[in-house]
Design a protein around this motif. Structure first.
Motif, PDB file in Angstrom:
ATOM      1  N   CYS A   1       0.827  -1.220   0.000  1.00 33.91           N
ATOM      2  CA  CYS A   1       0.000   0.000   0.000  1.00 33.91           C
ATOM      3  C   CYS A   1       0.853   1.258   0.000  1.00 33.91           C
ATOM      4  N   SER A   2       2.060   1.191   0.502  1.00 33.07           N
ATOM      5  CA  SER A   2       2.916   2.381   0.534  1.00 33.07           C
ATOM      6  C   SER A   2       3.385   2.796  -0.858  1.00 33.07           C
ATOM      7  N   ASN A   3       3.190   1.956  -1.837  1.00 35.47           N
ATOM      8  CA  ASN A   3       3.601   2.297  -3.204  1.00 35.47           C
ATOM      9  C   ASN A   3       2.606   3.205  -3.927  1.00 35.47           C
ATOM     10  N   TYR A   4       1.412   3.302  -3.392  1.00 33.33           N
ATOM     11  CA  TYR A   4       0.385   4.114  -4.066  1.00 33.33           C
ATOM     12  C   TYR A   4       0.552   5.584  -3.684  1.00 33.33           C
ATOM     13  N   LEU A   5       0.449   6.444  -4.684  1.00 35.58           N
ATOM     14  CA  LEU A   5       0.537   7.887  -4.502  1.00 35.58           C
ATOM     15  C   LEU A   5      -0.716   8.557  -5.073  1.00 35.58           C
ATOM     16  N   THR A   6      -0.947   9.755  -4.580  1.00 33.59           N
ATOM     17  CA  THR A   6      -2.060  10.570  -5.094  1.00 33.59           C
ATOM     18  C   THR A   6      -1.471  11.783  -5.793  1.00 33.59           C
ATOM     19  N   ARG A   7      -1.951  12.062  -7.018  1.00 34.59           N
ATOM     20  CA  ARG A   7      -1.403  13.145  -7.829  1.00 34.59           C
ATOM     21  C   ARG A   7      -2.528  13.973  -8.463  1.00 34.59           C
ATOM     22  N   PHE A   8      -2.103  15.082  -9.055  1.00 34.44           N
ATOM     23  CA  PHE A   8      -3.038  15.899  -9.834  1.00 34.44           C
ATOM     24  C   PHE A   8      -3.209  15.289 -11.220  1.00 34.44           C
ATOM     25  N   GLY A   9      -4.352  15.607 -11.840  1.00 36.21           N
ATOM     26  CA  GLY A   9      -4.636  15.115 -13.181  1.00 36.21           C
ATOM     27  C   GLY A   9      -4.458  16.200 -14.227  1.00 36.21           C
ATOM     28  N   ARG A  10      -4.771  15.853 -15.453  1.00 42.19           N
ATOM     29  CA  ARG A  10      -4.687  16.784 -16.571  1.00 42.19           C
ATOM     30  C   ARG A  10      -5.968  16.726 -17.400  1.00 42.19           C
ATOM     31  N   ARG A  11      -6.494  17.915 -17.685  1.00 38.73           N
ATOM     32  CA  ARG A  11      -7.697  18.058 -18.530  1.00 38.73           C
ATOM     33  C   ARG A  11      -8.859  17.207 -18.019  1.00 38.73           C
ATOM     34  N   LEU A  12      -9.045  17.196 -16.702  1.00 39.47           N
ATOM     35  CA  LEU A  12     -10.149  16.425 -16.118  1.00 39.47           C
ATOM     36  C   LEU A  12     -11.466  17.184 -16.264  1.00 39.47           C
ATOM     37  N   SER A  13     -12.536  16.440 -16.452  1.00 40.19           N
ATOM     38  CA  SER A  13     -13.870  17.039 -16.576  1.00 40.19           C
ATOM     39  C   SER A  13     -14.335  17.565 -15.225  1.00 40.19           C
ATOM     40  N   PRO A  14     -15.007  18.718 -15.188  1.00 38.71           N
ATOM     41  CA  PRO A  14     -15.455  19.281 -13.905  1.00 38.71           C
ATOM     42  C   PRO A  14     -16.660  18.526 -13.351  1.00 38.71           C
ATOM     43  N   VAL A  15     -16.593  18.193 -12.076  1.00 35.51           N
ATOM     44  CA  VAL A  15     -17.686  17.536 -11.353  1.00 35.51           C
ATOM     45  C   VAL A  15     -17.769  18.170  -9.972  1.00 35.51           C
ATOM     46  N   LEU A  16     -18.973  18.419  -9.479  1.00 35.36           N
ATOM     47  CA  LEU A  16     -19.175  19.056  -8.183  1.00 35.36           C
ATOM     48  C   LEU A  16     -19.482  18.018  -7.099  1.00 35.36           C
TER      49      LEU A  16
ATOM     50  N   HIS B   1     -14.935  18.735  -7.242  1.00 37.49           N
ATOM     51  CA  HIS B   1     -14.718  20.011  -6.572  1.00 37.49           C
ATOM     52  C   HIS B   1     -15.758  20.180  -5.473  1.00 37.49           C
ATOM     53  N   LYS B   2     -15.288  20.358  -4.230  1.00 35.71           N
ATOM     54  CA  LYS B   2     -16.203  20.469  -3.084  1.00 35.71           C
ATOM     55  C   LYS B   2     -16.766  21.880  -2.961  1.00 35.71           C
ATOM     56  N   THR B   3     -18.066  21.967  -2.638  1.00 38.22           N
ATOM     57  CA  THR B   3     -18.711  23.237  -2.353  1.00 38.22           C
ATOM     58  C   THR B   3     -19.874  22.996  -1.391  1.00 38.22           C
ATOM     59  N   HIS B   4     -20.119  23.979  -0.541  1.00 36.41           N
ATOM     60  CA  HIS B   4     -21.243  23.928   0.399  1.00 36.41           C
ATOM     61  C   HIS B   4     -22.376  24.862  -0.021  1.00 36.41           C
TER      62      HIS B   4
END
Length: 422
Positions: A172-187, A240-243
Motif C-alpha cells: 500500500c505504501s507504493n500508491y501515490l495521489t497526484r493531480f490530473g490533466r484536462r479532467l472534466s469538472p464535477v461538483l 470540486h467540493k462546495t457547500h
C-alpha cells in the motif's frame, strides 16, 4: 248702459263672469229691438263672494306636465318592482334546482348501484406514460453518468506534487495521489460536516487523483488534501467540493442559492441525517485550530438560545440544499447518503466510481479497505440528544418533504438508521 257691454266682460280673467255678461247682453239686445218694451228697471250687480287667483298659462302648463311626469314615474317604479320580484323568483328556482342536482349526485355516489364502472385499459405502447415520464430531463439524470470531455483520459501529472496516503511498509505504501490533466469538472455538494472530507479521502485513495475545494483549509492541505483552494477551471482535480449557500452568515435568498452552485455541471449530492449534521456543524463552528475536525465541545454549549437558533437555521439550509440540487441540476446527479457510506463504504464507492466513469483499481480498494478512517474523520461514541420535541418534529418534516421529491425523481429514500435522535 246705452247698449254697451261693460269692460268687465271684455277683460280676460279667470273668475266666472258668464252670468253677468249674458244678462247684460240680453238687456242690450232687448232695448234695441223695436217690438219689445224697454225696461228701465235698474240693473243690480251681485258681488262675488270669492274670486280665484290668477294663474299664468305657462305656469298652469308646467303644473300639468309635472303631474303627468309624476304619474309616469310611479308607473315605472311599479313595473320595476314587479320585474325584480320575478328575477328573484327565477334565481331562487335555479338555486333550488342546482342544490337538488348536487344532493342527488352525493347520494348516488354513496350507493354501489349508482357508480359507473371504471375501465383500466392499458394505454398503447407508443403512448405509455412511463416512457413519457422517462423522457423528462429531471428523470434522465437519475441513471446518468459523467460524460468525460474530449481529451479527458484521466491522465495523471507525474511531474507535479504528490501525496502518500498509506505509509506503513507493504504494497500500500507504493500508491501515490497526484493531480490530473484536462479532467472534466464535477461538483461535490453537501452541508458542512456531512462527511465530505471523508468521502474525498476515499476517492483520492481509490483513484490516485486529488479532489479540489472551493475553500482553502490549511489544516486539510497539510494533512494531504493538496487540492484545497485549487480552482476547478484548471482541470487537475477529480471533483470540486462546495457547500453552496450554507456557510455563515446564513442566507435563504433564492437568487443567492442559485448562483452559489453551477446547475450545469455533473454533481454528487452527499446527504447526512439532519440531526447528526447539525450537531457536527455546530461543533465545527465553535472550535478552532487543526484539531477542530475531530474535537468535541462540552454539553453545556448545547443548552443556550444560540444553539436553538442554529438548529432552526441549519435545518432549513439542509432542506434547501437538497431540494435545490434535485430541482436545478441539469446534468447527471448522483445522490449518496452518509449513513449508507459508513455502513458499506467499498460497495458505495464502487457505485460512485461508475457514476464518475472512472475505472476501478482493485489493488487500491484493498488498501483502502484496510485504512478506512483517514486523518480527519470524527469518531464520536458519545450518545447525546440536545434537541427539543419541536426541533425533532422539524427534522421529521424536512426529511419527509425531501423524501417525497426523491421518490418522485426515482432516487432512493433517506435511510432511517437505528440511532436517529428524532
Amino acid at each position: 248702459m246705452n247698449g254697451k257691454i261693460p269692460a268687465v266682460c271684455r277683460i280676460s280673467t279667470n273668475f266666472n263672469r258668464g252670468a253677468v255678461c249674458s244678462r247684460l247682453r240680453s238687456s242690450s239686445s232687448s232695448s234695441s229691438s223695436g217690438g219689445l218694451a224697454y225696461s228701465r228697471r235698474p240693473l243690480t250687480w251681485q258681488p262675488l263672494l270669492m274670486a280665484p287667483q290668477y294663474t299664468p298659462p305657462c305656469q298652469a302648463e308646467g303644473r300639468r306636465r309635472e303631474a303627468g311626469e309624476g304619474a309616469a314615474m310611479v308607473l315605472v317604479l311599479r313595473r320595476c318592482r314587479v320585474k325584480s320580484k320575478v328575477v328573484m323568483m327565477m334565481l331562487m328556482t335555479v338555486m333550488m334546482m342546482m342544490m337538488t342536482v348536487v344532493m342527488m349526485i352525493i347520494c348516488c355516489s354513496r350507493l354501489p348501484s349508482c357508480r359507473l364502472p371504471v375501465r383500466f385499459d392499458p394505454p398503447p405502447a407508443d403512448t405509455c406514460l412511463a416512457s413519457k415520464a422517462l423522457s423528462h430531463p429531471l428523470l434522465q439524470r437519475t441513471n446518468g453518468r459523467v460524460q468525460r470531455l474530449p481529451g479527458d483520459v484521466l491522465e495523471v501529472d507525474l511531474e507535479g506534487s504528490s501525496w502518500q496516503p498509506w505509509r506503513e511498509p507493504g504494497n500500500c505504501s507504493n500508491y501515490l495521489t497526484r493531480f490530473g490533466r484536462r479532467l472534466s469538472p464535477v461538483l461535490l455538494v453537501s452541508l458542512p460536516c456531512s462527511g465530505n472530507t471523508w468521502l474525498r479521502y476515499l476517492l483520492e485513495g481509490a483513484t490516485g487523483l486529488f479532489t479540489g475545494s472551493r475553500y482553502f483549509d490549511d489544516h486539510l492541505q497539510h494533512g494531504g488534501f493538496l487540492g484545497e483552494g485549487v480552482t476547478m477551471d484548471k482541470g487537475t482535480t477529480l471533483l470540486h467540493k462546495t457547500h453552496g449557500a450554507t456557510l455563515e452568515p446564513f442566507t435563504h435568498d433564492l437568487v443567492t442559492r442559485y448562483l452559489e452552485v453551477d446547475p450545469n455541471l455533473p454533481t454528487v449530492l452527499l446527504i447526512r441525517d439532519p440531526a447528526r449534521a447539525v450537531l457536527s456543524y455546530y461543533k465545527l463552528s465553535k472550535l478552532i485550530g487543526g484539531d477542530r475536525h475531530r474535537a468535541e465541545i462540552p454539553e453545556s454549549m448545547f443548552r443556550g438560545e444560540e444553539f436553538r437558533d442554529f438548529v432552526a437555521d441549519v435545518t432549513l439550509l439542509w432542506e434547501e440544499l437538497a431540494t435545490d440540487r434535485l430541482l436545478w441540476t441539469t446534468k447527471p446527479l448522483y445522490v449518496l447518503y452518509y449513513e449508507d457510506l459508513t455502513a458499506n463504504p467499498i460497495h458505495h464507492l464502487r457505485l460512485l466510481l461508475d457514476f464518475l466513469s472512472v475505472p476501478t483499481d482493485e489493488g487500491r480498494l484493498v488498501c483502502l479497505a484496510a485504512h478506512l478512517d483517514g486523518s480527519f474523520r470524527r469518531n464520536s461514541s458519545r450518545t447525546f440528544d440536545p434537541f427539543t420535541q419541536e426541533e425533532k418534529l422539524r427534522f421529521a418534516q424536512a426529511v419527509r418533504r425531501v423524501n417525497n421529491l426523491l421518490e418522485l425523481l426515482g432516487y432512493p429514500l433517506i435511510p432511517a438508521h437505528a440511532d436517529r435522535p428524532w
